[in-house]
Enzyme design. Structure first.
Site, PDB file in Angstrom:
ATOM      1  N   LYS A  94       0.865  -1.176   0.000  1.00 32.28           N
ATOM      2  CA  LYS A  94       0.000   0.000   0.000  1.00 32.28           C
ATOM      3  C   LYS A  94       0.904   1.229   0.000  1.00 32.28           C
ATOM      4  O   LYS A  94       2.064   1.148   0.409  1.00 32.28           O
ATOM      5  CB  LYS A  94      -0.867  -0.001   1.274  1.00 32.28           C
ATOM      6  CG  LYS A  94      -2.120   0.793   1.175  1.00 32.28           C
ATOM      7  CD  LYS A  94      -3.313  -0.019   0.750  1.00 32.28           C
ATOM      8  CE  LYS A  94      -4.528   0.866   0.624  1.00 32.28           C
ATOM      9  NZ  LYS A  94      -5.719   0.127   0.229  1.00 32.28           N
ATOM     10  N   GLY A 194     -20.321   6.929   5.732  1.00 33.75           N
ATOM     11  CA  GLY A 194     -19.391   7.282   4.651  1.00 33.75           C
ATOM     12  C   GLY A 194     -20.004   6.921   3.313  1.00 33.75           C
ATOM     13  O   GLY A 194     -20.125   5.749   2.970  1.00 33.75           O
ATOM     14  N   VAL A 198     -17.486   4.017  -2.579  1.00 34.42           N
ATOM     15  CA  VAL A 198     -18.031   2.693  -2.262  1.00 34.42           C
ATOM     16  C   VAL A 198     -19.388   2.827  -1.566  1.00 34.42           C
ATOM     17  O   VAL A 198     -20.349   2.145  -1.924  1.00 34.42           O
ATOM     18  CB  VAL A 198     -17.069   1.879  -1.359  1.00 34.42           C
ATOM     19  CG1 VAL A 198     -17.649   0.512  -1.062  1.00 34.42           C
ATOM     20  CG2 VAL A 198     -15.701   1.756  -2.014  1.00 34.42           C
TER      21      VAL A 198
HETATM   22  P1  NAD Z   1     -14.099   7.931  -0.436  1.00 35.97           P
HETATM   23  O1  NAD Z   1     -13.012   8.865  -0.050  1.00 35.97           O
HETATM   24  O2  NAD Z   1     -14.695   8.020  -1.790  1.00 35.97           O
HETATM   25  O3  NAD Z   1     -15.297   8.026   0.616  1.00 35.97           O
HETATM   26  C1  NAD Z   1     -15.129   8.133   1.973  1.00 35.97           C
HETATM   27  C2  NAD Z   1     -16.314   8.930   2.498  1.00 35.97           C
HETATM   28  O4  NAD Z   1     -16.266   8.890   3.920  1.00 35.97           O
HETATM   29  C3  NAD Z   1     -16.285  10.406   2.077  1.00 35.97           C
HETATM   30  O5  NAD Z   1     -17.558  10.772   1.580  1.00 35.97           O
HETATM   31  C4  NAD Z   1     -15.965  11.143   3.376  1.00 35.97           C
HETATM   32  O6  NAD Z   1     -16.539  12.420   3.452  1.00 35.97           O
HETATM   33  C5  NAD Z   1     -16.549  10.201   4.404  1.00 35.97           C
HETATM   34  N1  NAD Z   1     -16.006  10.318   5.746  1.00 35.97           N
HETATM   35  C6  NAD Z   1     -14.733  10.535   6.127  1.00 35.97           C
HETATM   36  N2  NAD Z   1     -14.658  10.552   7.473  1.00 35.97           N
HETATM   37  C7  NAD Z   1     -15.916  10.330   7.934  1.00 35.97           C
HETATM   38  C8  NAD Z   1     -16.480  10.240   9.219  1.00 35.97           C
HETATM   39  N3  NAD Z   1     -15.732  10.381  10.318  1.00 35.97           N
HETATM   40  N4  NAD Z   1     -17.810   9.987   9.321  1.00 35.97           N
HETATM   41  C9  NAD Z   1     -18.575   9.856   8.219  1.00 35.97           C
HETATM   42  N5  NAD Z   1     -18.082   9.938   6.978  1.00 35.97           N
HETATM   43  C10 NAD Z   1     -16.775  10.182   6.843  1.00 35.97           C
HETATM   44  O7  NAD Z   1     -13.507   6.461  -0.155  1.00 35.97           O
HETATM   45  P2  NAD Z   1     -14.024   5.085  -0.773  1.00 35.97           P
HETATM   46  O8  NAD Z   1     -13.206   4.761  -1.964  1.00 35.97           O
HETATM   47  O9  NAD Z   1     -15.496   5.081  -0.840  1.00 35.97           O
HETATM   48  O10 NAD Z   1     -13.553   4.076   0.369  1.00 35.97           O
HETATM   49  C11 NAD Z   1     -14.244   4.002   1.610  1.00 35.97           C
HETATM   50  C12 NAD Z   1     -13.510   3.021   2.523  1.00 35.97           C
HETATM   51  O11 NAD Z   1     -13.465   1.736   1.899  1.00 35.97           O
HETATM   52  C13 NAD Z   1     -12.051   3.385   2.809  1.00 35.97           C
HETATM   53  O12 NAD Z   1     -11.726   3.004   4.119  1.00 35.97           O
HETATM   54  C14 NAD Z   1     -11.264   2.543   1.820  1.00 35.97           C
HETATM   55  O13 NAD Z   1      -9.968   2.246   2.256  1.00 35.97           O
HETATM   56  C15 NAD Z   1     -12.129   1.283   1.789  1.00 35.97           C
HETATM   57  N6  NAD Z   1     -11.984   0.516   0.559  1.00 35.97           N
HETATM   58  C16 NAD Z   1     -12.245   1.098  -0.633  1.00 35.97           C
HETATM   59  C17 NAD Z   1     -12.119   0.338  -1.791  1.00 35.97           C
HETATM   60  C18 NAD Z   1     -12.423   0.934  -3.142  1.00 35.97           C
HETATM   61  O14 NAD Z   1     -12.550   0.169  -4.109  1.00 35.97           O
HETATM   62  N7  NAD Z   1     -12.601   2.222  -3.255  1.00 35.97           N
HETATM   63  C19 NAD Z   1     -11.709  -0.996  -1.720  1.00 35.97           C
HETATM   64  C20 NAD Z   1     -11.472  -1.565  -0.470  1.00 35.97           C
HETATM   65  C21 NAD Z   1     -11.611  -0.797   0.668  1.00 35.97           C
END
Ligand code: NAD
Length: 367
Positions: A94, A194, A198
């Site tokens: 990562k 969040g 995703v």
């Molecule tokens: P993203 O940045 O698009 O979305 C994250 C969202 O969470 C944002 O809208 C942000 O405003 C919100 N957020 C941040 N802190 C918060 C809080 N304290 N309370 C409420 N909301 C909050 O990220 P993503 O790509 O949707 O990924 C979300 C999670 O899933 C991450 O932890 C990421 O590591 C994990 N993940 C993502 C993927 C992927 O394919 N994108 C794959 C595996 C794991």
């Protein structure tokens, strides 16, 4: 060294990497700095027994470098076990870029980051994570082939987030089957914390099935936009963890299940996309089990994204991506059975199987 007793702070300074609390025999940690673009990044290669280390890059405004280092150590370790449990022939890695993705991310910075990735000659292959878009990976692709998650126009598998959401949905359904006796989510109260890339796609799956979805996010504008689009309830209270729901889906940042929150959680199932949801996987995994809350291990059910980007390396298409991701449903049920049979937490069960696979491969590699 003299005999003066070091303070905790001094000890931290003495062992900045190998002595870190989240250090888990990582193979390589690379610190990347470029004055001209302002790039400050850390690449973590946790384990390459199963193959080159694959894992996304997160850009985040960490409050200090310790936090960034700790994050890359935890996230890269998680990737090792995620790929192993999913049956992919890749290791775990990562990267984190320190900075605000909204204001500090530039094409020059992304390309410079790509050059650092390239310097590792394929030991680490990157992709997107929080703060990154497919377009950013296309910029990295300008300078290195060691990148996945690039756009379909450039031969990639495209945005992994909708696939991740599908996998989380499958894992959630498996957990519902185990906990409530049915995988039907119609009428189930689900809190999605969040609603980013995703989270929003997950809300779409859930609302289509007729789940009663509540959403929370720190981004108010997005909250109302997504709430309106899917007719989901926007959380308006002041303690999201205490919300009366059946299922809690953490889809923001990690470690939301911690000493401060764990005893408030009323949900009977936890199934979400965020990486490293348990602040302490041993302690908090055990408390959830004692409290009768079924935890679907994060690194197992959020593997859709890695399945999607791995397709670019293993050369399989969309149908196979979706079939492999759908299979998260079966794997999740198997892990629950394994946990019961071996009297361990669901997190330990998934970890144990992943570790067994890595140990077997290590033995095979050495022959
Ligand atoms: P993203 O940045 O698009 O979305 C994250 C969202 O969470 C944002 O809208 C942000 O405003 C919100 N957020 C941040 N802190 C918060 C809080 N304290 N309370 C409420 N909301 C909050 O990220 P993503 O790509 O949707 O990924 C979300 C999670 O899933 C991450 O932890 C990421 O590591 C994990 N993940 C993502 C993927 C992927 O394919 N994108 C794959 C595996 C794991």
């Amino acid at each position: 060294m003299n005999a003066t007793i070091a303070t905790a702070k001094e000890i931290q300074k003495m062992d900045p990497v190998f002595g870190q609390i989240s250090f888990d025999d990582h193979e390589q940690i690379v610190f990347c700095n470029d004055k001209d673009t302002g790039l400050k990044a850390i690449i973590g290669i946790h384990n390459s027994v199963m193959g080159p280390a694959l894992g996304g890059t997160r850009m985040f405004n960490y409050s200090n470098e310790w936090e960034a280092l700790n994050d890359v150590l935890r996230l890269s370790r998680g990737m090792t076990f995620k790929s192993a449990i999913t049956g992919l022939n890749i290791g775990g890695g990562k990267a984190v870029i320190i900075g605000d993705a909204k204001t500090q991310k530039t094409p020059e910075l992304m390309r410079k980051f790509g050059e650092f990735v390239h310097s590792l000659s394929g030991r680490y292959i990157t992709a997107e994570d929080v703060g990154m878009e497919t377009a950013d990976m296309d910029l990295v692709r300008d300078v290195t082939p060691y990148v996945t998650g690039i756009s379909e126009e450039r031969g990639g598998a495209g945005n992994p987030s909708p696939v991740t959401a599908f996998g989380v949905y499958m894992g959630m359904k498996a957990a519902a089957k185990q906990q409530f006796g049915s995988d039907v989510l119609t009428g189930k109260k689900v809190l999605v914390q969040g609603i980013g890339h995703v989270g929003e796609a997950l809300v779409e799956y859930l609302t289509k099935e007729g789940a009663l979805v509540t959403i929370s996010d720190i981004n108010e504008e997005r909250l109302y936009e997504v709430g309106k689009k899917y007719n989901a309830t926007v959380y308006s209270g002041n303690d999201v963890y205490a919300e009366e729901v059946d299922i809690y889906a953490p889809c923001a940042m990690g470690a939301t299940i911690n000493d401060a929150t764990i005893h408030k959680i009323k949900a009977k199932v936890i199934a979400g996309a965020a990486n490293n949801q348990l602040a302490n996987e041993v302690v908090h995994g055990a408390i959830l089990q004692e409290r009768g809350i079924l935890y679907a291990p994060d690194f197992l059910i959020n593997a859709g994204g890695i399945i999607n980007v791995y397709a670019e390396l293993a050369h399989y298409g969309k149908a196979e991506i979706m079939a492999k991701t759908e299979n998260i449903y079966n794997t999740t049920l198997e892990i629950f059975d394994f946990a019961i049979a071996n009297k361990m937490t669901t997190h330990q069960a998934a970890l144990t199987i992943a570790q067994q696979r890595i140990a077997e491969r290590k033995l095979a590699n050495s022959k």
